[in-house]
Design an enzyme around this catalytic site. Structure first.
Site, PDB file in Angstrom:
ATOM      1  N   SER A 148      -3.795   1.189   2.924  1.00 13.77           N
ATOM      2  CA  SER A 148      -5.110   0.887   3.507  1.00 13.77           C
ATOM      3  C   SER A 148      -6.227   1.566   2.719  1.00 13.77           C
ATOM      4  O   SER A 148      -6.021   2.648   2.149  1.00 13.77           O
ATOM      5  CB  SER A 148      -5.164   1.377   4.952  1.00 13.77           C
ATOM      6  N   TYR A 161      -3.923   7.736  10.925  1.00 14.80           N
ATOM      7  CA  TYR A 161      -3.772   6.468  10.200  1.00 14.80           C
ATOM      8  C   TYR A 161      -4.115   6.676   8.724  1.00 14.80           C
ATOM      9  O   TYR A 161      -3.341   6.306   7.835  1.00 14.80           O
ATOM     10  CB  TYR A 161      -4.672   5.400  10.837  1.00 14.80           C
TER      11      TYR A 161
HETATM   12  N1  LIG Z   1      -5.644  -5.651   9.750  1.00 11.66           N
HETATM   13  C1  LIG Z   1      -6.331  -4.801   9.002  1.00 11.66           C
HETATM   14  O1  LIG Z   1      -7.581  -4.754   9.065  1.00 11.66           O
HETATM   15  C2  LIG Z   1      -5.595  -3.892   8.033  1.00 11.66           C
HETATM   16  C3  LIG Z   1      -6.369  -3.183   7.100  1.00 11.66           C
HETATM   17  C4  LIG Z   1      -5.731  -2.345   6.199  1.00 11.66           C
HETATM   18  C5  LIG Z   1      -4.351  -2.202   6.227  1.00 11.66           C
HETATM   19  N2  LIG Z   1      -3.636  -2.894   7.155  1.00 11.66           N
HETATM   20  C6  LIG Z   1      -2.184  -2.674   7.169  1.00 11.66           C
HETATM   21  O2  LIG Z   1      -1.516  -3.899   6.973  1.00 11.66           O
HETATM   22  C7  LIG Z   1      -0.249  -3.881   7.634  1.00 11.66           C
HETATM   23  C8  LIG Z   1      -0.124  -5.115   8.509  1.00 11.66           C
HETATM   24  O3  LIG Z   1      -1.186  -5.087   9.438  1.00 11.66           O
HETATM   25  P1  LIG Z   1      -1.586  -6.345  10.349  1.00 11.66           P
HETATM   26  O4  LIG Z   1      -3.035  -6.238  10.549  1.00 11.66           O
HETATM   27  O5  LIG Z   1      -0.961  -7.576   9.827  1.00 11.66           O
HETATM   28  O6  LIG Z   1      -0.874  -5.876  11.714  1.00 11.66           O
HETATM   29  P2  LIG Z   1      -0.525  -6.651  13.066  1.00 11.66           P
HETATM   30  O7  LIG Z   1      -0.998  -8.049  13.043  1.00 11.66           O
HETATM   31  O8  LIG Z   1      -0.971  -5.738  14.158  1.00 11.66           O
HETATM   32  O9  LIG Z   1       1.085  -6.659  13.018  1.00 11.66           O
HETATM   33  C9  LIG Z   1       1.758  -5.433  13.021  1.00 11.66           C
HETATM   34  C10 LIG Z   1       3.212  -5.656  12.663  1.00 11.66           C
HETATM   35  O10 LIG Z   1       3.886  -4.384  12.673  1.00 11.66           O
HETATM   36  C11 LIG Z   1       4.978  -4.436  13.602  1.00 11.66           C
HETATM   37  N3  LIG Z   1       5.130  -3.141  14.277  1.00 11.66           N
HETATM   38  C12 LIG Z   1       4.254  -2.530  15.116  1.00 11.66           C
HETATM   39  N4  LIG Z   1       4.790  -1.391  15.599  1.00 11.66           N
HETATM   40  C13 LIG Z   1       6.034  -1.284  15.069  1.00 11.66           C
HETATM   41  C14 LIG Z   1       7.093  -0.354  15.206  1.00 11.66           C
HETATM   42  N5  LIG Z   1       7.012   0.722  16.013  1.00 11.66           N
HETATM   43  N6  LIG Z   1       8.233  -0.577  14.505  1.00 11.66           N
HETATM   44  C15 LIG Z   1       8.344  -1.655  13.729  1.00 11.66           C
HETATM   45  N7  LIG Z   1       7.381  -2.584  13.549  1.00 11.66           N
HETATM   46  C16 LIG Z   1       6.239  -2.403  14.215  1.00 11.66           C
HETATM   47  C17 LIG Z   1       4.595  -5.531  14.602  1.00 11.66           C
HETATM   48  O11 LIG Z   1       5.782  -6.050  15.246  1.00 11.66           O
HETATM   49  P3  LIG Z   1       5.655  -6.867  16.656  1.00 11.66           P
HETATM   50  O12 LIG Z   1       4.955  -8.160  16.326  1.00 11.66           O
HETATM   51  O13 LIG Z   1       7.053  -7.096  17.077  1.00 11.66           O
HETATM   52  O14 LIG Z   1       4.857  -6.004  17.564  1.00 11.66           O
HETATM   53  C18 LIG Z   1       3.924  -6.543  13.670  1.00 11.66           C
HETATM   54  O15 LIG Z   1       4.884  -7.322  13.008  1.00 11.66           O
HETATM   55  C19 LIG Z   1      -0.214  -2.571   8.430  1.00 11.66           C
HETATM   56  O16 LIG Z   1       0.524  -1.605   7.724  1.00 11.66           O
HETATM   57  C20 LIG Z   1      -1.669  -2.166   8.500  1.00 11.66           C
HETATM   58  O17 LIG Z   1      -1.835  -0.772   8.628  1.00 11.66           O
HETATM   59  C21 LIG Z   1      -4.222  -3.736   8.067  1.00 11.66           C
END
Ligand SMILES: NC(=O)c1ccc[n+]([C@@H]2O[C@H](COP(=O)([O-])OP(=O)(O)OC[C@H]3O[C@@H](n4cnc5c(N)ncnc54)[C@H](OP(=O)(O)O)[C@@H]3O)[C@@H](O)[C@H]2O)c1
Length: 256
Positions: A148, A161
């Site tokens: 991130s 985070y």
């Molecule tokens: N969205 C943003 O703005 C953003 C920005 C920078 C970085 N990121 C990073 O990008 C990555 C993906 O983010 P996203 O926005 O696509 O997230 P998201 O839509 O919230 O999806 C999160 C994913 O992680 C899984 N997860 C959550 N808790 C978990 C646990 N305890 N054990 C195993 N899996 C778990 C969820 O599984 P379930 O569906 O089964 O709950 C889901 O598949 C993350 O690492 C996040 O930090 C996101």
């Protein structure tokens, strides 16, 4: 080989592939020929939806709470068994929660740190430990970690985070050196805000406009845009990028 089939014969595990960026990565990998293990935590319906959108055959879905080291290892073994080995690991699963230091009691503070570091950093670390055995057996491979912008810019309301993602960047760099002799290439991609469930409450709230305006493009990323960077890093076209942390933040934060 064209970009259209560049992952033909490759076996990929994508964590957190039920939704958001992970789903887009799984769809992209399968669309270019890979067989994919779709990891999720609790949302089985969403994981099945991802599976149904994957081109080709031989994919699987696997559940594990990555905060549990034994469950993380078992999930990798199950995925590798299903796919007949592993060539690509994408550590994408993550959690984000507010835990401002000046407003929380110590117990809540501790919980937030344990959950965040447990999933975002240690979950990826232990998943990687298990997957590396399979990548070595395959004669090499790719590890891409989704980190991130917050690792560099700071996360005032979610310091665990930011720390978890900074730790994952550092882990990526250490492993790029340690695993180069095995022809395992390790990189990270550091997105800014992305249109997913994780960001939805912020993007639809009063601060949404200000968040979009952090980028001179006046928008946040689509999951597919981050996935495209992950696919490049997972491909043989980017071997010499090993050790790199690639910013994907629409010029919302420029580090020197
Ligand atoms: N969205 C943003 O703005 C953003 C920005 C920078 C970085 N990121 C990073 O990008 C990555 C993906 O983010 P996203 O926005 O696509 O997230 P998201 O839509 O919230 O999806 C999160 C994913 O992680 C899984 N997860 C959550 N808790 C978990 C646990 N305890 N054990 C195993 N899996 C778990 C969820 O599984 P379930 O569906 O089964 O709950 C889901 O598949 C993350 O690492 C996040 O930090 C996101």
């Amino acid at each position: 080989m064209t970009a259209g089939n560049e992952f033909e014969g490759k076996r990929a595990l994508v964590t957190g592939a039920s939704r958001g960026i992970g789903r887009a990565v799984a769809i992209g990998l399968a669309g270019r020929g890979a067989r994919v293990a779709v990891h999720y935590h609790q949302d089985r319906v969403a994981a099945e939806e991802t599976l149904s959108r994957l081109a080709g055959e031989g994919h699987a879905s696997l559940s594990a709470d990555l905060a549990d080291p034994a469950a993380a290892r078992a999930m990798v073994e199950k995925g590798a068994e299903h796919l007949g080995g592993l060539d690509i690991l994408v550590n994408n699963a993550g959690v984000y929660e507010h835990h401002p230091i000046d407003r929380l009691g110590f117990d809540e503070w501790l919980d937030a740190w344990n959950r965040t570091i447990g999933v975002n950093l240690l979950g990826a670390v232990h998943t990687t430990y298990a997957a590396v055995r399979h990548l070595i057996a395959a004669g090499g491979g790719k590890i891409v970690n989704v980190t991130s912008r917050g690792a560099f810019r700071g996360e005032p309301n979610a310091p665990a985070y930011g720390a978890s993602k900074a730790g994952l960047n550092s882990f990526s760099q250490s492993l790029a050196v340690a695993l180069a002799p095995h022809r395992i290439f390790v990189t990270a991609v550091a997105p800014g805000w992305v249109e997913t469930d994780m960001a939805a409450p912020f993007l639809s709230g009063p601060e949404g406009e200000a968040i979009r305006n952090q980028s001179p493009l006046r928008r946040v990323a689509r999951p597919e845009e981050i996935a495209e960077t992950v696919l490049f890093l997972a491909s043989s076209r980017s071997d010499f990028l090993t050790g790199a942390v690639v910013d994907a933040n629409g010029a919302s934060y420029l580090r020197t």
